[in-house]
Design a protein around this motif. Structure first.
Motif, mmCIF file in Angstrom:
data_model
loop_
_atom_site.group_PDB
_atom_site.id
_atom_site.type_symbol
_atom_site.label_atom_id
_atom_site.label_comp_id
_atom_site.label_asym_id
_atom_site.label_seq_id
_atom_site.Cartn_x
_atom_site.Cartn_y
_atom_site.Cartn_z
ATOM 1 N N ILE A 87 54.813 38.652 50.736
ATOM 2 C CA ILE A 87 53.913 38.747 49.583
ATOM 3 C C ILE A 87 54.773 39.064 48.358
ATOM 4 O O ILE A 87 55.094 40.221 48.094
ATOM 5 C CB ILE A 87 52.845 39.831 49.803
ATOM 6 C CG1 ILE A 87 52.094 39.568 51.114
ATOM 7 C CG2 ILE A 87 51.864 39.889 48.627
ATOM 8 C CD1 ILE A 87 51.132 40.677 51.505
ATOM 9 N N ASN A 88 55.147 38.037 47.636
ATOM 10 C CA ASN A 88 56.048 38.202 46.500
ATOM 11 C C ASN A 88 55.398 37.877 45.157
ATOM 12 O O ASN A 88 56.080 37.823 44.132
ATOM 13 C CB ASN A 88 57.291 37.328 46.678
ATOM 14 C CG ASN A 88 58.173 37.807 47.810
ATOM 15 O OD1 ASN A 88 58.254 39.009 48.074
ATOM 16 N ND2 ASN A 88 58.819 36.885 48.499
ATOM 17 N N ASP A 89 54.102 37.650 45.166
ATOM 18 C CA ASP A 89 53.383 37.267 43.947
ATOM 19 C C ASP A 89 52.371 38.367 43.621
ATOM 20 O O ASP A 89 51.299 38.422 44.213
ATOM 21 C CB ASP A 89 52.690 35.921 44.172
ATOM 22 C CG ASP A 89 52.037 35.381 42.913
ATOM 23 O OD1 ASP A 89 52.272 35.944 41.827
ATOM 24 O OD2 ASP A 89 51.280 34.393 43.013
ATOM 25 N N TYR A 90 52.717 39.281 42.688
ATOM 26 C CA TYR A 90 51.840 40.403 42.369
ATOM 27 C C TYR A 90 52.089 40.871 40.937
ATOM 28 O O TYR A 90 53.172 40.700 40.388
ATOM 29 C CB TYR A 90 52.065 41.561 43.348
ATOM 30 C CG TYR A 90 53.512 41.908 43.605
ATOM 31 C CD1 TYR A 90 54.216 42.771 42.763
ATOM 32 C CD2 TYR A 90 54.185 41.364 44.698
ATOM 33 C CE1 TYR A 90 55.548 43.089 43.010
ATOM 34 C CE2 TYR A 90 55.515 41.671 44.948
ATOM 35 C CZ TYR A 90 56.195 42.535 44.095
ATOM 36 O OH TYR A 90 57.514 42.838 44.332
ATOM 37 N N ASN A 91 51.053 41.473 40.328
ATOM 38 C CA ASN A 91 51.134 41.964 38.950
ATOM 39 C C ASN A 91 50.220 43.167 38.754
ATOM 40 O O ASN A 91 49.281 43.381 39.525
ATOM 41 C CB ASN A 91 50.751 40.857 37.956
ATOM 42 C CG ASN A 91 51.873 39.872 37.733
ATOM 43 O OD1 ASN A 91 52.939 40.218 37.229
ATOM 44 N ND2 ASN A 91 51.635 38.615 38.109
ATOM 45 N N TRP A 92 50.494 43.907 37.676
ATOM 46 C CA TRP A 92 49.717 45.099 37.326
ATOM 47 C C TRP A 92 48.710 44.811 36.220
ATOM 48 O O TRP A 92 48.962 43.987 35.342
ATOM 49 C CB TRP A 92 50.646 46.212 36.829
ATOM 50 C CG TRP A 92 51.400 46.928 37.895
ATOM 51 C CD1 TRP A 92 52.653 46.640 38.348
ATOM 52 C CD2 TRP A 92 50.952 48.063 38.647
ATOM 53 N NE1 TRP A 92 53.014 47.520 39.337
ATOM 54 C CE2 TRP A 92 51.998 48.413 39.532
ATOM 55 C CE3 TRP A 92 49.782 48.818 38.640
ATOM 56 C CZ2 TRP A 92 51.904 49.484 40.413
ATOM 57 C CZ3 TRP A 92 49.681 49.883 39.516
ATOM 58 C CH2 TRP A 92 50.725 50.215 40.392
ATOM 59 N N ALA A 93 47.584 45.539 36.264
ATOM 60 C CA ALA A 93 46.661 45.554 35.131
ATOM 61 C C ALA A 93 47.249 46.459 34.049
ATOM 62 O O ALA A 93 48.004 47.392 34.352
ATOM 63 C CB ALA A 93 45.293 46.067 35.561
ATOM 64 N N PRO A 94 46.936 46.229 32.783
ATOM 65 C CA PRO A 94 47.493 47.054 31.695
ATOM 66 C C PRO A 94 47.198 48.542 31.819
ATOM 67 O O PRO A 94 47.978 49.366 31.351
ATOM 68 C CB PRO A 94 46.841 46.454 30.439
ATOM 69 C CG PRO A 94 46.506 45.052 30.808
ATOM 70 C CD PRO A 94 46.137 45.107 32.261
ATOM 71 N N ASN A 95 46.072 48.901 32.456
ATOM 72 C CA ASN A 95 45.719 50.320 32.577
ATOM 73 C C ASN A 95 46.281 50.968 33.848
ATOM 74 O O ASN A 95 45.984 52.129 34.134
ATOM 75 C CB ASN A 95 44.204 50.492 32.534
ATOM 76 C CG ASN A 95 43.502 49.798 33.699
ATOM 77 O OD1 ASN A 95 44.138 49.232 34.585
ATOM 78 N ND2 ASN A 95 42.180 49.842 33.700
ATOM 79 N N SER A 96 47.064 50.222 34.623
ATOM 80 C CA SER A 96 47.700 50.713 35.852
ATOM 81 C C SER A 96 46.710 51.111 36.938
ATOM 82 O O SER A 96 47.093 51.769 37.911
ATOM 83 C CB SER A 96 48.621 51.910 35.549
ATOM 84 O OG SER A 96 49.627 51.557 34.631
ATOM 85 N N SER A 97 45.443 50.729 36.798
ATOM 86 C CA SER A 97 44.420 51.098 37.781
ATOM 87 C C SER A 97 44.178 50.001 38.823
ATOM 88 O O SER A 97 43.590 50.265 39.869
ATOM 89 C CB SER A 97 43.098 51.418 37.075
ATOM 90 O OG SER A 97 43.236 52.540 36.239
ATOM 91 N N TYR A 98 44.604 48.800 38.513
ATOM 92 C CA TYR A 98 44.395 47.666 39.411
ATOM 93 C C TYR A 98 45.692 46.869 39.563
ATOM 94 O O TYR A 98 46.541 46.869 38.679
ATOM 95 C CB TYR A 98 43.309 46.721 38.873
ATOM 96 C CG TYR A 98 41.962 47.354 38.698
ATOM 97 C CD1 TYR A 98 41.020 47.324 39.723
ATOM 98 C CD2 TYR A 98 41.621 47.969 37.500
ATOM 99 C CE1 TYR A 98 39.776 47.902 39.565
ATOM 100 C CE2 TYR A 98 40.369 48.558 37.327
ATOM 101 C CZ TYR A 98 39.454 48.517 38.361
ATOM 102 O OH TYR A 98 38.230 49.098 38.203
ATOM 103 N N ILE A 99 45.810 46.198 40.705
ATOM 104 C CA ILE A 99 46.868 45.220 40.883
ATOM 105 C C ILE A 99 46.219 43.922 41.347
ATOM 106 O O ILE A 99 45.113 43.930 41.899
ATOM 107 C CB ILE A 99 47.925 45.677 41.902
ATOM 108 C CG1 ILE A 99 47.295 45.870 43.287
ATOM 109 C CG2 ILE A 99 48.628 46.942 41.436
ATOM 110 C CD1 ILE A 99 48.310 46.139 44.383
ATOM 111 N N VAL A 100 46.905 42.829 41.128
ATOM 112 C CA VAL A 100 46.429 41.538 41.612
ATOM 113 C C VAL A 100 47.590 40.885 42.354
ATOM 114 O O VAL A 100 48.738 40.983 41.940
ATOM 115 C CB VAL A 100 45.931 40.649 40.449
ATOM 116 C CG1 VAL A 100 47.035 40.371 39.435
ATOM 117 C CG2 VAL A 100 45.340 39.354 40.973
ATOM 118 N N TYR A 101 47.286 40.266 43.488
ATOM 119 C CA TYR A 101 48.353 39.650 44.277
ATOM 120 C C TYR A 101 47.814 38.428 45.015
ATOM 121 O O TYR A 101 46.597 38.216 45.129
ATOM 122 C CB TYR A 101 48.944 40.658 45.263
ATOM 123 C CG TYR A 101 47.981 41.185 46.301
ATOM 124 C CD1 TYR A 101 47.866 40.586 47.553
ATOM 125 C CD2 TYR A 101 47.192 42.311 46.038
ATOM 126 C CE1 TYR A 101 46.988 41.091 48.504
ATOM 127 C CE2 TYR A 101 46.322 42.815 46.980
ATOM 128 C CZ TYR A 101 46.219 42.202 48.219
ATOM 129 O OH TYR A 101 45.345 42.685 49.155
#
Length: 219
Positions: free
Chosen positions: A140-154
């Motif tokens: 799993i190498n495809d992931y990012n953070w939400a600007p508020n650091s409360s969520y991630i998406v992958y």
């Protein structure tokens, strides 16, 4: 081949990270990490380790230090250098290979993935690690953070298609936002955090098969 020699490292840079204030750049070349001035000044070899492979150095968003991957203790792990205390500590303790990591915007957590096909969430202050997802298909190498650091998406790998998943950190909840009809990936939040963008393979172009005398789906 074992004789020491001078090398032009400008042709061997594998990763780079601009400091939050834009004054310096962390660059990785030939297993060492260098701090390079953006305009003028001295270039420093921060690790100077001929016996280790140091790589993927990345500044913390708040400028408090930087993290990097190294195998200097025998296995690849993530290390943190605190610029304020001038001290370093190891953040992970695994036996394996770490593909990469991503700081949270508030500099409190780190997302990282490794060869057991896990996506992990690391609390920098406490060292607590949470396995967010483990795939039986691929890394799993495809992931990012939400600007508020409360969520991630992958991107969650699948046998037929990949899907996009949002993870609510506070509530420990996963939300799959794409169906399993088309592969979707490359998701990222907009800067204000209200929208999510992703790529999806939605071309559907069946042709007539001369072998099966029916529709064939080549894509």
């Amino acid at each position: 081949y074992s004789r020491p020699e001078w090398k032009d490292l400008s042709k061997s840079v594998r990763s780079y990270s601009l400091s939050p204030n834009g004054e310096r750049v962390l660059a990785t070349a030939r297993g060492d990490i260098f701090s390079i001035p953006s305009k003028s000044g001295v270039t420093y070899n921060l690790t100077n380790s001929s016996n280790a492979n140091d790589k993927n150095a990345d500044w913390a968003p708040d400028g408090s230090g930087y993290a990097y991957i190294s195998d200097k203790e025998g296995e690849f792990n993530i290390y943190l250098f605190d610029s304020r205390t001038k001290k370093e500590r190891r953040l992970t303790d695994i036996k394996g290979y770490i593909f990469g990591f991503e700081w949270s915007p508030d500099s409190k957590k780190i997302l990282w993935s490794e060869k057991r096909n896990t996506l992990n969430l690391l609390d920098v202050a406490t060292g607590k690690n949470t396995v967010v997802e483990q795939s039986g298909i691929s890394p799993i190498n495809d992931y990012n953070w939400a600007p508020n650091s409360s969520y991630i998406v992958y991107t969650r790998p699948g046998k037929q298609v990949s899907t996009v998943v949002v993870y609510d950190i506070k509530n420990d909840k996963k939300i799959q936002i794409t169906d399993e009809w088309y592969s979707s990936f490359g998701a990222n939040f907009s800067k204000e955090g209200k929208h999510l963008l992703f790529v999806s393979n939605r071309s559907f172009n069946p042709t007539y098969s001369n072998t099966e005398w029916n529709h064939a789906y080549t894509n």
